[in-house]
Scaffold this motif. Structure first.
Motif, PDB file in Angstrom:
ATOM      1  N   VAL B  79       0.868  -1.174   0.000  1.00  0.00           N
ATOM      2  CA  VAL B  79       0.000   0.000   0.000  1.00  0.00           C
ATOM      3  C   VAL B  79       0.906   1.226   0.000  1.00  0.00           C
ATOM      4  CG1 VAL B  79      -1.756   1.303   1.271  1.00  0.00           C
ATOM      5  CG2 VAL B  79      -1.791  -1.215   1.299  1.00  0.00           C
ATOM      6  N   LEU B  80       0.792   2.048  -1.039  1.00  0.00           N
ATOM      7  CA  LEU B  80       1.631   3.239  -1.111  1.00  0.00           C
ATOM      8  C   LEU B  80       0.818   4.441  -0.648  1.00  0.00           C
ATOM      9  CD1 LEU B  80       4.416   4.368  -2.011  1.00  0.00           C
ATOM     10  CD2 LEU B  80       3.396   4.817  -4.244  1.00  0.00           C
ATOM     11  N   LEU B  81       1.357   5.109   0.345  1.00  0.00           N
ATOM     12  CA  LEU B  81       0.704   6.305   0.872  1.00  0.00           C
ATOM     13  C   LEU B  81       1.433   7.499   0.263  1.00  0.00           C
ATOM     14  CD1 LEU B  81      -1.446   7.222   2.894  1.00  0.00           C
ATOM     15  CD2 LEU B  81       0.302   7.106   4.681  1.00  0.00           C
ATOM     16  N   ALA B  82       0.689   8.368  -0.416  1.00  0.00           N
ATOM     17  CA  ALA B  82       1.357   9.423  -1.180  1.00  0.00           C
ATOM     18  C   ALA B  82       0.697  10.771  -0.930  1.00  0.00           C
ATOM     19  CB  ALA B  82       1.329   9.069  -2.660  1.00  0.00           C
ATOM     20  N   ARG B  83       1.322  11.804  -1.480  1.00  0.00           N
ATOM     21  CA  ARG B  83       0.803  13.170  -1.337  1.00  0.00           C
ATOM     22  C   ARG B  83       0.036  13.590  -2.592  1.00  0.00           C
ATOM     23  NH1 ARG B  83       0.604  14.414   4.020  1.00  0.00           N
ATOM     24  NH2 ARG B  83       2.651  14.228   5.000  1.00  0.00           N
ATOM     25  N   SER B  84      -0.341  14.874  -2.629  1.00  0.00           N
ATOM     26  CA  SER B  84      -1.259  15.334  -3.670  1.00  0.00           C
ATOM     27  C   SER B  84      -0.679  15.288  -5.081  1.00  0.00           C
ATOM     28  CB  SER B  84      -1.713  16.755  -3.357  1.00  0.00           C
ATOM     29  OG  SER B  84      -0.587  17.590  -3.348  1.00  0.00           O
ATOM     30  N   ASN B  85      -1.591  15.199  -6.048  1.00  0.00           N
ATOM     31  CA  ASN B  85      -1.261  15.213  -7.478  1.00  0.00           C
ATOM     32  C   ASN B  85      -0.301  14.085  -7.852  1.00  0.00           C
ATOM     33  OD1 ASN B  85      -1.698  16.354 -10.023  1.00  0.00           O
ATOM     34  ND2 ASN B  85       0.050  17.721  -9.858  1.00  0.00           N
ATOM     35  N   PHE B  86      -0.480  12.934  -7.244  1.00  0.00           N
ATOM     36  CA  PHE B  86       0.380  11.785  -7.539  1.00  0.00           C
ATOM     37  C   PHE B  86       0.126  11.327  -8.982  1.00  0.00           C
ATOM     38  CE2 PHE B  86       1.684   7.371  -7.633  1.00  0.00           C
ATOM     39  CZ  PHE B  86       2.865   7.383  -6.905  1.00  0.00           C
ATOM     40  N   GLY B  87       1.222  11.034  -9.695  1.00  0.00           N
ATOM     41  CA  GLY B  87       1.088  10.495 -11.058  1.00  0.00           C
ATOM     42  C   GLY B  87       0.908  11.550 -12.133  1.00  0.00           C
ATOM     43  N   CYS B  88       1.290  12.802 -11.839  1.00  0.00           N
ATOM     44  CA  CYS B  88       1.139  13.837 -12.861  1.00  0.00           C
ATOM     45  C   CYS B  88       2.176  13.619 -13.957  1.00  0.00           C
ATOM     46  CB  CYS B  88       1.271  15.229 -12.248  1.00  0.00           C
ATOM     47  SG  CYS B  88       2.846  15.547 -11.446  1.00  0.00           S
ATOM     48  N   GLY B  89       1.964  14.306 -15.083  1.00  0.00           N
ATOM     49  CA  GLY B  89       2.901  14.180 -16.188  1.00  0.00           C
ATOM     50  C   GLY B  89       2.363  13.302 -17.289  1.00  0.00           C
ATOM     51  N   SER B  90       3.211  12.481 -17.830  1.00  0.00           N
ATOM     52  CA  SER B  90       2.885  11.780 -19.073  1.00  0.00           C
ATOM     53  C   SER B  90       1.810  10.718 -18.873  1.00  0.00           C
ATOM     54  CB  SER B  90       4.139  11.143 -19.664  1.00  0.00           C
ATOM     55  OG  SER B  90       4.289   9.821 -19.205  1.00  0.00           O
ATOM     56  N   SER B  91       1.300  10.209 -20.006  1.00  0.00           N
ATOM     57  CA  SER B  91       0.209   9.230 -19.953  1.00  0.00           C
ATOM     58  C   SER B  91       0.738   7.809 -19.847  1.00  0.00           C
ATOM     59  CB  SER B  91      -0.633   9.361 -21.217  1.00  0.00           C
ATOM     60  OG  SER B  91       0.136   8.989 -22.346  1.00  0.00           O
ATOM     61  N   ARG B  92       2.055   7.659 -19.727  1.00  0.00           N
ATOM     62  CA  ARG B  92       2.643   6.320 -19.790  1.00  0.00           C
ATOM     63  C   ARG B  92       1.998   5.345 -18.799  1.00  0.00           C
ATOM     64  NH1 ARG B  92       8.458   8.622 -17.800  1.00  0.00           N
ATOM     65  NH2 ARG B  92       7.952   9.960 -19.545  1.00  0.00           N
ATOM     66  N   GLU B  93       1.486   4.248 -19.343  1.00  0.00           N
ATOM     67  CA  GLU B  93       0.879   3.238 -18.486  1.00  0.00           C
ATOM     68  C   GLU B  93       1.965   2.400 -17.817  1.00  0.00           C
ATOM     69  OE1 GLU B  93      -2.789   2.091 -20.124  1.00  0.00           O
ATOM     70  OE2 GLU B  93      -2.759   0.116 -19.187  1.00  0.00           O
ATOM     71  N   HIS B  94       3.191   2.630 -18.268  1.00  0.00           N
ATOM     72  CA  HIS B  94       4.330   1.963 -17.633  1.00  0.00           C
ATOM     73  C   HIS B  94       4.398   2.337 -16.146  1.00  0.00           C
ATOM     74  CE1 HIS B  94       4.886   2.818 -21.875  1.00  0.00           C
ATOM     75  NE2 HIS B  94       5.716   1.801 -21.982  1.00  0.00           N
ATOM     76  N   ALA B  95       3.800   3.478 -15.776  1.00  0.00           N
ATOM     77  CA  ALA B  95       3.828   3.878 -14.359  1.00  0.00           C
ATOM     78  C   ALA B  95       3.013   2.900 -13.500  1.00  0.00           C
ATOM     79  CB  ALA B  95       3.358   5.322 -14.205  1.00  0.00           C
ATOM     80  N   PRO B  96       1.728   2.684 -13.792  1.00  0.00           N
ATOM     81  CA  PRO B  96       1.022   1.651 -13.024  1.00  0.00           C
ATOM     82  C   PRO B  96       1.601   0.247 -13.217  1.00  0.00           C
ATOM     83  CG  PRO B  96      -0.444   2.631 -14.681  1.00  0.00           C
ATOM     84  CD  PRO B  96       0.788   3.468 -14.632  1.00  0.00           C
ATOM     85  N   TRP B  97       2.123  -0.038 -14.412  1.00  0.00           N
ATOM     86  CA  TRP B  97       2.734  -1.363 -14.596  1.00  0.00           C
ATOM     87  C   TRP B  97       3.903  -1.540 -13.635  1.00  0.00           C
ATOM     88  CZ3 TRP B  97       3.146  -0.741 -20.661  1.00  0.00           C
ATOM     89  CH2 TRP B  97       1.861  -0.883 -21.214  1.00  0.00           C
ATOM     90  N   ALA B  98       4.695  -0.497 -13.448  1.00  0.00           N
ATOM     91  CA  ALA B  98       5.862  -0.587 -12.565  1.00  0.00           C
ATOM     92  C   ALA B  98       5.428  -0.729 -11.107  1.00  0.00           C
ATOM     93  CB  ALA B  98       6.755   0.636 -12.742  1.00  0.00           C
TER      94      ALA B  98
END
Ligand code: SF4
Lengths: 472, 215
Positions: B79-98
Motif C-alpha cells: 500500500v503506497l501512501l502518497a501526497r497530492s497530485n500523484f502520477g502527474c505528467g505523461s500518460s505512460r501506463e508503464h507507471a502503473p505497470w511498474a
C-alpha cells in the motif's frame, strides 16, 4: 436553460452511450499512434484475437526514439538496440494490421502532434486520442482531444470508443492584447503559474479571450499542448477564421461540397454566449511577461524580470519543502535574478514549439548573431520532415547554422531524451519543451521552459535575457 | 484483468507531492515492448544512486538508503501512501505497470492526476482519494508504528487502520464494478457493438469527411 460550452457540444456529438453509472462511451474519429505506447496495445489485440474496428481512423509515426542525425540510414541509424526494436515493432504492427504509418524515412514523419494538424488528419470537431498526454494539442482546432494510456489505445483500436466520464468546464480567459515578444508559450506558462499543475484536474479547459483569438494556430497549439501541465487532459480553442484557413487544402482535408458542409458545421464549434462554466480564470494579456521556469514543476515559473523565490517567505510547509527541493536540484540560490541563470545547452523543438512559426521566431532573434561561446550546444529540431523542408525553403536553416546552432532531423529528441540527445548531469538547458521534471532531459539535467524566441535569445547570450532587449 | 476485492498490506509512506510519471518510471525503461518487468526500476532515480539502464541487474546497484522503499521496515509494502497530485505528467501506463510489478496493490493520496488515476484501474491497481487531513493522519501513524498495515475493502469502499478506525472513499460505479469482477473493458464495450455501428452510420451521413479521408 443555459447555453452549451464548446466541450458540451463536442461531447454530445460523440456520445454513443450514456451509462447509468455515470460513465459514457465516446466515439473516436482519429487515433494517432507512436512507437512507445502502442506495442503492448497491439500485443493485447493479438492475444485476444481482435482486429482494429476502423483502420482509416488511425495514423501512426515513430517519433520518440528516432535519432535526429544521420537519418538517411533509416532504422539502421538507431544505435540503441532497444530503441530500434520499438520502432521496428511499430512498423511491423502497422503493416500487419493495415494501419497507415509515416515511417522513419517518409518526409511526412514527425512528432505525432505536429503531423496530425499538418496533414489535416486533425480537423475541427473531431474526437482525437493518442497514447500521449500532449494530445491536448489538437484541441486548438476545436477538437475533443484526450491523452490516453496504453490499455485505452487498445480499447480504441478494438472498439473505436473511449470510456469517459464527462469533465467539468473551465474557461481560461486571456483578455486584451499580448505585448511584443510575448508568445503562446509565455501565456500558457503564466496560466500554469497561476492555477498550478493540478489547477485543471478534472476539467476540460477552453482558452478564450481576445489574446487567444489573436494567436495563430501554432500559438494556440502551444497553449493547448500544455493543458496537461495544468492538470487538464483536454484543452480547447473555439473554431474561427484562423482555424478554417489553416486546415484548408491539407492532404486529409475535405474538398468541394464536403468542405462547404464541413465549414458550416465547424462554424458552430464555439461556446454559446450564455454557456455556464464551472470555473472561470481570467488573465490580462498585457500583464504577461516572457516566462522562464526556474524549478522542477511547470508551475514554478517567473517573468524574465523576476527572481527565483525564497523558500523562507513561503508559509505553506509542503510548498516550502517543494521549493527547497527544487532549488537544490536546480542548483539555484533563493532570490537569484532569472537573468543570472547561466546555460549549458539550448533546445528548440518538441511538440510544444517545433512548428514553422516557432522556428521563424527563433531565427529572427539569432539572425546575424552568434551562439555564446559559453554554451556547449544549441540545437534546433523541427517537428516534422515537412516543417524541416519548409524552413529550409525559407532559409531558416542557414540562419541557425550561421549563428552556430545545430540543425537536426525531426523527432521528440531532447524533450524527453529517449534518443541520443540528452543533458549531462547538472547542466542547465533553455528548452522550448513542456516538462522540467527532474531527469526529464537527462539524468541530473536542469530544464528551464521558455518560448522559442527566449531560447534563441538565451542561446546568443549564454544566460537568460529579455528577448525584447534584443530587437534588431 | 485481475480482480480486486479486498486487500490488507504494509504501508510505505512517500512524503512528497507532485510525484510525476517520469519519477515513477524514467523514460529509458519505456523502450520495452512488454507490460511486465518494470518493478526493479520503479522510482529508479530516487531509489538508486547511479543512472539506471534497461536490462540491467538491479540487485548489484548502489541504493539510496534514505529512500523510503529501501528501508527494511517497508520491505514488501503493498500500500503506497502518497501526497497530492500523484502520477502527474505523461500518460505512460508503464507507471502503473511498474507499481504493480513491484507489488503495490493500493495507492492512497489526497489527489491524483487524471490519466494516471484512470490507468490504474485498467491494471487491477486501486487508487484511493482520501481527505488531506486523513492522509496526514495515516502518514503520522505509518511513520510511528512499524509494521503498520491498512485494510482496504472495495466492496464496502473503506480503508481501515490497525486500531479499527475506518474511512470511506468514493469511486465511480463502472470502474468499481470492472475492478471487483476483473472485467475486460473491451469485452464490456463490445456488448454495445450495434450501438457503435449505428452511431457510425449516422455520422457517416452527417459528417462524411471524417471517413476514409486521405486513404
Ligand atoms: S515532443 Fe516531448 S512531449 Fe511531445 S510527444 Fe514527444 S516526448 Fe512527448
Amino acid at each position: 436553460m443555459a447555453g452549451k460550452t464548446l466541450y458540451d457540444k463536442l461531447w454530445n456529438d460523440h456520445l454513443v452511450k450514456q451509462r447509468d453509472d455515470g460513465s459514457a462511451l465516446i466515439y473516436i474519429d482519429r487515433q494517432l499512434l507512436h512507437e512507445v505506447t502502442s506495442p503492448q496495445a497491439f500485443e493485447g489485440l493479438r492475444i485476444a484475437g481482435r482486429k482494429p474496428w476502423r483502420l482509416d481512423a488511425n495514423l501512426a509515426t515513430p517519433d520518440h526514439n528516432v535519432p535526429t542525425t544521420d537519418r538517411a540510414r533509416g532504422i539502421d541509424g538507431i544505435v540503441d538496440p532497444v530503441s530500434r526494436i520499438q520502432v521496428e515493432t511499430l512498423d511491423r504492427n502497422c503493416d500487419e494490421f493495415g494501419i497507415l504509418e509515416f515511417k522513419i524515412l517518409d518526409q511526412r514523419q514527425g512528432i505525432v502532434h505536429v503531423i496530425g494538424p499538418e496533414q489535416g488528419a486533425t480537423l475541427p470537431g473531431m474526437s482525437i486520442v493518442c497514447g500521449d498526454s500532449h494530445t491536448s494539442t489538437h484541441g486548438a482546432f476545436g477538437c475533443l482531444a484526450h491523452g490516453i494510456g496504453t490499455s485505452e489505445v487498445e480499447h480504441v483500436l478494438a472498439t473505436q470508443c473511449l470510456v469517459q466520464q464527462k469533465m467539468k468546464n473551465m474557461l481560461v480567459k486571456v483578455s486584451g492584447k499580448l505585448g511584443a515578444g510575448v508568445t503562446g508559450k509565455d501565456v500558457v506558462l503564466a496560466i500554469i503559474g497561476k492555477i498550478g499543475t493540478a489547477g485543471g484536474t478534472g476539467y476540460a479547459i477552453e482558452f478564450g479571450g481576445e489574446a487567444i483569438q489573436g494567436l495563430s494556430m501554432e500559438g494556440r497549439m502551444t497553449i493547448c499542448n500544455m493543458s496537461i501541465e495544468a492538470g487538464a487532459r483536454v484543452g480547447m480553442v473555439a473554431v474561427d477564421d484562423t482555424t478554417i484557413a489553416y486546415v484548408r487544402d491539407r492532404p486529409f482535408s475535405p474538398t468541394g461540397e464536403a468542405w462547404d458542409a464541413a465549414v458550416d458545421y465547424w462554424r458552430t464549434l464555439h461556446s454559446d454566449d450564455d454557456a455556464a462554466f464551472d470555473k472561470v480564470v481570467e488573465l490580462n494579456g498585457a500583464d504577461i511577461q516572457p516566462q522562464v521556469s526556474w524549478g522542477t514543476s511547470p508551475e514554478m515559473v517567473a517573468g524574465i524580470d523576476g527572481h527565483v523565490p525564497d523558500p523562507a517567505k513561503e508559509t505553506d510547509p509542503i510548498k516550502r519543502e517543494g521549493i527547497v527541493r527544487a532549488l537544490k536540484y536546480m542548483g539555484l540560490a533563493p532570490n537569484q535574478a532569472i537573468t543570472d541563470i547561466k546555460l549549458d545547452r539550448v533546445f528548440i523543438g518538441s511538440c510544444t514549439n517545433s512548428r514553422i512559426e516557432d522556428l521563424r521566431e527563433a531565427a529572427a532573434v539569432v539572425k546575424g548573431r552568434k551562439v555564446s561561446p559559453s554554451l556547449k550546444q544549441a540545437m534546433v529540431v523541427p517537428g516534422s520532415g515537412l516543417v524541416k523542408a519548409q524552413a529550409e525553403q525559407e532559409g531558416l536553416d542557414r540562419i541557425f547554422i550561421e549563428a552556430g546552432l545545430e540543425w537536426r532531423d525531426p523527432g521528440c529528441s531532447m524533450c524527453l531524451a529517449m534518443n541520443a540527445d540528452k543533458l549531462g548531469q547538472g547542466e542547465h538547458c533553455a528548452s522550448t519543451s513542456n516538462r522540467n521534471f527532474e531527469g526529464r532531459q537527462g539524468f541530473g539535467g536542469r530544464t528551464h521552459l521558455v518560448s522559442p524566441a527566449m531560447a534563441a535569445a538565451a542561446a546568443v547570450s549564454g544566460h537568460f535575457v529579455d528577448v525584447r532587449e534584443l530587437t534588431h | 484483468m485481475r480482480a480486486f476485492t479486498q486487500h490488507r498490506g504494509l504501508v510505505a509512506p512517500m512524503d512528497r507531492s507532485n510525484v510525476d510519471t517520469d519519477m515513477i518510471i524514467p523514460k529509458q525503461f519505456l523502450k520495452s515492448i512488454k507490460r511486465t518487468g518494470f518493478g526493479p526500476n520503479l522510482f529508479d532515480e530516487l531509489r538508486y544512486l547511479d543512472e539506471g539502464k534497461p536490462d540491467q541487474d538491479c540487485s548489484q546497484r548502489p541504493v539510496n538508503p534514505d529512500f523510503v522503499l529501501n528501508q527494511d521496515r517497508y520491505k514488501n509494502a503493498s500500500v503506497l501512501l502518497a501526497r497530492s497530485n500523484f502520477g502527474c505528467g505523461s500518460s505512460r501506463e508503464h507507471a502503473p505497470w511498474a507499481l504493480d510489478d513491484y507489488g503495490f496493490r493500493v495507492i492512497i493520496a489526497p489527489s491524483f492526476a487524471d490519466i494516471f488515476y484512470n490507468n490504474c484501474f485498467k491494471n487491477g491497481l486501486l487508487p484511493i482519494v482520501l481527505d488531506v487531513k486523513v492522509v496526514d493522519q495515516l502518514f503520522r501513524e505509518a511513520e510511528v508504528e512499524e509494521g503498520y498495515q491498512l485494510a482496504v475493502d472495495l466492496e464496502a469502499k473503506t480503508v481501515t487502520t490497525p486500531s479499527g478506525e475506518s474511512f470511506g472513499f468514493d469511486v465511480d460505479d463502472f470502474r468499481r464494478h470492472c475492478l471487483l469482477n476483473g472485467l475486460d473493458d473491451i469485452g464490456v464495450t463490445l456488448e454495445d457493438a450495434d450501438l457503435i455501428k449505428s452511431y457510425e452510420d449516422s455520422r457517416r451521413k452527417t459528417a462524411p469527411w471524417l471517413f476514409g479521408a486521405g486513404h
